[in-house]
Design an enzyme around this catalytic site. Sequence first.
Site, mmCIF file in Angstrom:
data_model
loop_
_atom_site.group_PDB
_atom_site.id
_atom_site.type_symbol
_atom_site.label_atom_id
_atom_site.label_comp_id
_atom_site.label_asym_id
_atom_site.label_seq_id
_atom_site.Cartn_x
_atom_site.Cartn_y
_atom_site.Cartn_z
ATOM 1 N N GLU A 1 5.073 6.959 0.716
ATOM 2 C CA GLU A 1 5.634 7.219 -0.612
ATOM 3 C C GLU A 1 6.359 8.562 -0.722
ATOM 4 O O GLU A 1 7.169 8.753 -1.631
ATOM 5 C CB GLU A 1 4.532 7.191 -1.687
ATOM 6 C CG GLU A 1 4.134 5.815 -2.170
ATOM 7 C CD GLU A 1 3.190 5.122 -1.205
ATOM 8 O OE1 GLU A 1 3.166 3.889 -1.180
ATOM 9 O OE2 GLU A 1 2.487 5.818 -0.450
ATOM 10 N N GLN B 1 -11.054 3.198 0.399
ATOM 11 C CA GLN B 1 -10.768 4.548 0.868
ATOM 12 C C GLN B 1 -11.672 5.561 0.156
ATOM 13 O O GLN B 1 -12.302 6.413 0.802
ATOM 14 C CB GLN B 1 -9.305 4.903 0.599
ATOM 15 C CG GLN B 1 -8.298 4.126 1.434
ATOM 16 C CD GLN B 1 -6.865 4.446 1.038
ATOM 17 O OE1 GLN B 1 -6.602 5.053 -0.005
ATOM 18 N NE2 GLN B 1 -5.915 4.046 1.868
ATOM 19 N N THR C 1 2.048 1.580 5.853
ATOM 20 C CA THR C 1 1.330 2.713 5.303
ATOM 21 C C THR C 1 0.845 3.560 6.465
ATOM 22 O O THR C 1 0.548 3.020 7.532
ATOM 23 C CB THR C 1 0.119 2.266 4.454
ATOM 24 O OG1 THR C 1 -0.763 3.368 4.236
ATOM 25 C CG2 THR C 1 -0.668 1.170 5.128
ATOM 26 N N ASN C 2 0.791 4.867 6.264
ATOM 27 C CA ASN C 2 0.264 5.745 7.300
ATOM 28 C C ASN C 2 -1.256 5.718 7.337
ATOM 29 O O ASN C 2 -1.871 5.535 8.385
ATOM 30 C CB ASN C 2 0.738 7.188 7.068
ATOM 31 C CG ASN C 2 2.189 7.409 7.414
ATOM 32 O OD1 ASN C 2 2.537 7.757 8.531
ATOM 33 N ND2 ASN C 2 3.065 7.220 6.434
ATOM 34 N N THR C 3 -1.880 5.895 6.165
ATOM 35 C CA THR C 3 -3.327 6.084 6.089
ATOM 36 C C THR C 3 -4.109 4.945 6.728
ATOM 37 O O THR C 3 -5.083 5.169 7.459
ATOM 38 C CB THR C 3 -3.776 6.260 4.624
ATOM 39 O OG1 THR C 3 -3.132 7.422 4.082
ATOM 40 C CG2 THR C 3 -5.280 6.422 4.515
ATOM 41 N N CYS D 1 3.231 10.013 4.599
ATOM 42 C CA CYS D 1 2.794 8.989 3.648
ATOM 43 C C CYS D 1 4.047 8.244 3.255
ATOM 44 O O CYS D 1 5.080 8.867 2.974
ATOM 45 C CB CYS D 1 2.124 9.617 2.427
ATOM 46 S SG CYS D 1 1.794 8.431 1.108
ATOM 47 N N MET E 1 0.835 -1.209 0.000
ATOM 48 C CA MET E 1 0.000 0.000 0.000
ATOM 49 C C MET E 1 0.874 1.265 0.000
ATOM 50 O O MET E 1 0.898 2.015 0.948
ATOM 51 C CB MET E 1 -0.921 -0.018 1.231
ATOM 52 C CG MET E 1 -1.845 -1.217 1.276
ATOM 53 S SD MET E 1 -2.661 -1.427 2.881
ATOM 54 C CE MET E 1 -1.355 -2.168 3.876
#
Length: 230
Positions: A198, A52, A83-85, A196, A10
């Site tokens: 990325e 999401q 992943t943060n989210t 994030c 992710m």
Amino acid sequence: MKTIGLLGGMSWESTVTYYQIVNEVIKKELGGLHSAKVLLYSVDFSEIEKCQAEGDWDKSADILSEAARNLEKAGADFIVICTNTMHKVAPKIQACIGIPIIHIAEATAEVLNQKNITKVALLGTKYTMTQEFYKEKLTEAGISVLIPDDDSVEIVNNVIYNELCLGIISPQSKQKYLGIIEELSKKGAQGVILGCTEIGLLVQQEDTSLPVFDTTQIHATKAARLAIDK
């Protein structure tokens, strides 16, 4: 050495970085031919992103909880959600397993406190920047959080999903990010969280005078040190 359970995909680009950092830290700490004991469950990010976009966080929690259970069954000692989210659903995942989840925001807050950062800029997906599930962990640690204005939130979010998650690194987007970071610096930010996994592919410390806190680096390093109790 404990076995790290990586819950990744992710996106897969940032999961590669997790695997690399974990092994680099293990090699540095233990030397010789040592490498990390890692189990990786990589989900289909398209399914997660659809959840999401539709606000179906319960479905995404179900998908990730099943993955976490499989990591536990396979022998993971703890889990790192890459992943943060998706830490938005970390409490629901944790309730389904008997091994701990190492929370990315808590790990980041520890580093910020060590550096005496009391006001920080946060960049990430629109979910991470505008919802409370992530910011509350920082606030609980005594850190106030600054986020960009609405237009800049959309810019940051669009670059993540339409470029970085697809492996596209754009110099123009980097300049937009650096401009947003500069604006937040003027508002009193003492550092910037790359919230994030990325964003570290696009922005590095050498790009800005503001201290950069890359959550991928922080989270993966924490995991590696926990695996060897350091």
